[in-house]
Enzyme design. Structure first.
Site, PDB file in Angstrom:
ATOM      1  NE  ARG A  52      -1.751  -2.277   2.304  1.00 49.09           N
ATOM      2  CZ  ARG A  52      -2.071  -3.339   1.796  1.00 49.09           C
ATOM      3  NH1 ARG A  52      -2.382  -4.092   1.421  1.00 49.09           N
ATOM      4  NH2 ARG A  52      -0.553  -4.367   2.630  1.00 49.09           N
ATOM      5  CB  THR A  53       3.310   2.436   2.204  1.00 51.38           C
ATOM      6  OG1 THR A  53       2.394   1.790   3.354  1.00 51.38           O
ATOM      7  CG2 THR A  53       3.444   3.972   2.614  1.00 51.38           C
ATOM      8  CE  LYS A  82      27.794  -2.279  -4.584  1.00 53.44           C
ATOM      9  NZ  LYS A  82      27.297  -0.825  -6.425  1.00 53.44           N
ATOM     10  NE  ARG A 103       6.920   0.609   4.805  1.00 52.60           N
ATOM     11  CZ  ARG A 103       5.923   0.162   4.519  1.00 52.60           C
ATOM     12  NH1 ARG A 103       5.547  -1.200   4.942  1.00 52.60           N
ATOM     13  NH2 ARG A 103       4.323   0.605   4.984  1.00 52.60           N
ATOM     14  CG  HIS A 131       2.773   3.858   8.769  1.00 49.62           C
ATOM     15  ND1 HIS A 131       3.690   4.666   7.888  1.00 49.62           N
ATOM     16  CD2 HIS A 131       3.111   2.706   8.306  1.00 49.62           C
ATOM     17  CE1 HIS A 131       3.208   4.286   5.887  1.00 49.62           C
ATOM     18  NE2 HIS A 131       2.804   3.104   6.669  1.00 49.62           N
TER      19      HIS A 131
HETATM   20  N1   CP Z   1      -0.504  -0.143   6.015  1.00 53.73           N
HETATM   21  C1   CP Z   1       0.784  -0.133   4.924  1.00 53.73           C
HETATM   22  O1   CP Z   1       1.756   0.526   5.823  1.00 53.73           O
HETATM   23  O2   CP Z   1       1.039  -1.112   4.474  1.00 53.73           O
HETATM   24  P1   CP Z   1       1.989  -1.924   3.277  1.00 53.73           P
HETATM   25  O3   CP Z   1       2.725  -2.306   4.446  1.00 53.73           O
HETATM   26  O4   CP Z   1       1.307  -2.960   2.660  1.00 53.73           O
HETATM   27  O5   CP Z   1       2.573  -0.365   3.319  1.00 53.73           O
END
Ligand code: CP
Length: 304
Positions: A52-53, A82, A103, A131
């Site tokens: 999703r993100t 590396k 991320r 998040h």
């Molecule tokens: N909700 C969420 O962060 O989903 P993903 O890990 O698929 O990005």
């Protein structure tokens, strides 16, 4: 719009910022043609898996008329393998892109990266830390459902210790009046003391409950989460925690008629697919809202 350079934690968002962002997200939903960012480039740099993100950030930039460069599986496929430092990678990517969605597997990595970044850096999840853009779309979903946040009772269920989505959402909900939080977690996944202290300092009423049916009977919003196997070393303890709290057909009668059930997804067994058709289950709408909110966020960072 109240300007932010980087987004690394939910505490950064003021009420004014949230109000303006959600108005912009509503506009994006109807017609994004007035908010285009032609020629702008998003770099998505993902050291942990995502559906999703990453894809909603990339779709957001494409729908804004911009372009995307991307490294998924960055632990293996970027020069991290590396030995390159995160800071060096960010300095280089900032020369190629106008905004970076990161991320990372380490708590605090996004804040570190922001300090090194010449372009806006957005935390797309940092380990068990935060998040913040998930919290934005969660709050947007709740606001669209109820009209306002003040006075709501929210039950957070599942892995509250390692759950970065619930941590970030607590920081946002703490900004509102007379919100009540009920934490329902297996004993080894209880909400951490830093969040409980924050809520106490900000006068937010919270309690812990072991019985999901009792919590559901009081909640306007039930926020389910996955117990995260990847954060556990002991698989027996993981299994025990993962089996504890579930929503299936037998739970439906305990959920209030006007309540909603949310989940940041991905879900495993904690919500049965058998209940997906119940109108109170809004997790797929919630995920869809991520697109509009991330479009609004990118626009606000690049063209405040
Ligand atoms: N909700 C969420 O962060 O989903 P993903 O890990 O698929 O990005």
């Amino acid at each position: 719009m109240a300007a932010l350079k980087h987004v690394y934690e939910s505490q950064q968002f003021t009420q004014e910022f949230l109000d303006q962002l959600f108005i912009l997200a509503d506009q994006m939903r109807i017609d994004a043609s007035k908010h285009q960012l032609p020629g702008k480039i998003l770099a998505s740099l993902f050291y942990e898996p995502s559906t999703r993100t990453r894809l909603s950030f990339e779709a957001a930039m494409l729908r804004l008329g911009g372009q995307v460069i991307s490294t998924e599986m960055a632990k293996e496929f970027s020069s991290h393998s590396k030995g390159e430092s995160l800071e060096d990678s960010i300095k280089v990517i900032g020369a190629y892109a106008d905004v970076i969605a990161l991320r990372h597997h380490e708590i605090g990595a996004a804040k570190r990266a922001a300090l090194a970044s010449s372009v806006p850096l957005i935390n797309a999840g940092d380990g068990a830390g935060q998040h913040p853009t998930q919290a934005l779309l969660d709050l947007y979903t709740i606001q669209r459902q109820f009209g306002e946040i003040d006075g709501l009772t929210v039950a957070m269920v599942g892995d509250l210790l390692y759950g970065r989505t619930t941590r970030s959402l607590c920081y946002l909900l703490g900004k509102f009046y007379k919100v009540k939080l009920i934490f329902v977690a297996p004993p080894i996944c209880r909400m951490a003391n830093d969040i409980l202290s924050f809520l106490g300092e900000h006068g937010v009423s919270w309690s812990e409950e072991t019985d999901l049916e009792k919590a559901a009977a009081q909640a306007d919003c039930i926020y389910m989460t996955r117990v995260q196997k990847e954060r556990f070393l002991d698989m027996e303890r993981y299994q025990e925690a993962a089996q504890k709290y579930k929503i299936g057909p037998s739970m439906l009668e305990h959920i209030r008629p006007n309540a909603i059930v949310m989940h940041p997804l991905p879900r495993l067994e904690e919500i049965s697919a058998e209940v997906d058709q119940d109108p109170r289950m809004v997790y797929f709408d919630q995920a869809a809202n991520g697109l509009w909110v991330r479009m609004a966020l990118i626009k606000s960072l690049l063209d405040p």
